[in-house]
Motif scaffolding. Sequence first.
Motif: not given
Length: 536
Positions: A402-430
């Motif tokens: 219920t923390s979400r608020g109204p349903l909406r698609p996630f993501g965007a192709s037109n962010t005003s600057f690209p996001l940088l994501l960081i992922g570990n090869t083996i992350d036990p949680v994410t």
Amino acid sequence: MVSLAKSIAVGVIWFSSIVAADSDFDWRTIAASETLSWTACYEGFECSRLIVPLDYASPSSGNASIAITRYPANRSASDYLGPVLLNPGGPGGSGVDYVVAVGADIATVLGDGFDIVGFDPRGSSSHPLIQQLANYVERELWIPAALNEVYPSLNESESALAQQWARAQIQGQLAVERNQNYMQHITTDNTARDMLRITEAFGWNKLQYWGISYGSVLGSTFASMFPDKVGRVVIDGVLDMNSWYSGNMTNELVDTDKALQFFIDACFAAGPHSCAYYARSTADISKNLNDLMASIKTQPVPVITPTSYTVFGYTLLRNAVFDAITTPFQFFAPLAQGLADLTKGNASTLYANFFRAINCGDSMPVNDSVSQLQAYYSAAQEVLSPLAIEADCMYMQGLEDTSRGPLRPFGASNTSFPLLLIGNTIDPVTPISGAMRTAALFPGSVLLTLDAVAHTSVGAPSTCVLGYLGQYFRNGTFPAEGTVCSPDDPLFPSDNVEHSTDVQGRDIDTPSELLPAGRALSRAYRRVSSKMHIAV
Ligand SMILES: *[C@@H]1O[C@H](CO)[C@@H](O)[C@H](O)[C@H]1NC(C)=O
Ligand SMILES: *[C@@H]1O[C@H](CO)[C@@H](O)[C@H](O)[C@H]1NC(C)=O
Ligand SMILES: *[C@@H]1O[C@H](CO)[C@@H](O)[C@H](O)[C@H]1NC(C)=O
Ligand SMILES: *[C@@H]1O[C@H](CO)[C@@H](O)[C@H](O)[C@H]1NC(C)=O
Ligand SMILES: *[C@@H]1O[C@H](CO)[C@@H](O)[C@H](O)[C@H]1NC(C)=O
Ligand SMILES: *[C@@H]1O[C@H](CO)[C@@H](O)[C@H](O)[C@H]1NC(C)=O
Ligand SMILES: *[C@@H]1O[C@H](CO)[C@@H](O)[C@H](O)[C@H]1NC(C)=O
Ligand SMILES: *[C@@H]1O[C@H](CO)[C@@H](O)[C@H](O)[C@H]1NC(C)=O
């Protein structure tokens, strides 16, 4: 960590904090206002309380105020690069505590042109605070000192799960009854709106942000809601948005067992002089660990230290192992020593290094029936190993968020600057699969890989990653597609094995002060993200 996930959604707050908040600053001494007005606080920091609407759809119906702390930029106005907002996860982790602990280190990484800004998300220690227990007496009665008895591993006994469910009913009901007018406004969407308000109050119109673990949900929610307000957004230890919002996190724990296996392999590779839990083969180490788990379940071990005492049982052991695989560069060696000592009946090493007042058992849902939960738990056992299933309880399975608020698609192709994501090869949680799925929701974003076992890049200090972070924030440059960094430190300190630095990230310039800063971030992250302010 992401452990609070759905518990906020359903109004159960994490009763982890039996320690006092870091705060030696009394926030009540500063008046909240609609503009940022700074008061010196802590040492070298400035604090402010910003008024925001409780309900953005009806701004006149009430106010909330957000606690904000900055480690100020050290530049003249013409060179000022604006605020960078931090979220250390949780949800509910205190950005104020995080910045007070490591603001200077973050400035070392990102540069002194930024204000390094921590804020406490609404519902944690900002106002309104979700309040369940009326006073300290109620709290002491409800939360005995032996927290691990209250929040056992779900597999500790036959009744553990049902007990947790019953406690959660009470907590959830208290939260709703005692916070009638604002529970519905404690949402990730509203925290994203608050971040925009904070940014604008700094006179900036685009968000600069580094969000860790649950902070990745907040960051990608922001970027979905306000694609044209993205200045620099880094999400680190990334959750798959669709798993998060659908409430089924079973897929998110696919790397938990790999991380445990990595501990076993690394211990074997380090050898008997470096790894105290060494045995003649990885299979032997694994068997020893399983035997130890089984034996501690039937025979817990008493620990008495000069300052405290406990019965060290299965739950504590499980928590220590899980902790070590999320921050291995701090904890592999102490875990190995602790396991070796525990095998001899001495639990004091593990207790001293790992005891913490929380585990995932306290984030149980309030709206599923106990039989629904039991069904989920048994179904999950068919896909996940014992360690992973224990981790899974952190995610509040099968609940509507219920923390979400109204349903909406996630993501965007037109962010005003690209996001940088960081992922570990083996992350036990994410696991990195979540980062890949979320990256796909933001075309043009770049995923930087850290070749490490740990939860988030902060769990495995890497000057390569820190160097790229600084470049992204200062200059808007990205690592080349497919860049893989490595951590700098050995897993076992006396280990002579030469650790490769990084594979393709060598073009990055990495000043010598980055590594101490990275280690400081790692230590503080574990402390801050595992602590919630309890509202009394
Ligand atoms: C919210 O805060 C503003 C500024 O202090 C004040 O003018 C307004 O009356 C407050 N609104 C409510 C509903 O309290
Ligand atoms: C930067 O920090 C130094 C040392 O604390 C201080 O002397 C100097 O005035 C600061 N400069 C600016 C522009 O804030
Ligand atoms: C971004 O795209 C979405 C839909 O894809 C659209 O609703 C929105 O107006 C666009 N925003 C900008 C700033 O172009
Ligand atoms: C959650 O996802 C897993 C893996 O995809 C699946 O096996 C399980 O049935 C799902 N659980 C629920 C309650 O939907
Ligand atoms: C347990 O191990 C620790 C660390 O090796 C040691 O200092 C302590 O004396 C041991 N305690 C007992 C009761 O053997
Ligand atoms: C709990 O479940 C009931 C009945 O299924 C539903 O009406 C209610 O909205 C749910 N509450 C929450 C907080 O999800
Ligand atoms: C629970 O404990 C039993 C017996 O020790 C073990 O066989 C099982 O794998 C455990 N399950 C989980 C989910 O930890
Ligand atoms: C800064 O960015 C520009 C353009 O994106 C790039 O050409 C330049 O090399 C970058 N400078 C540094 C120091 O990374």
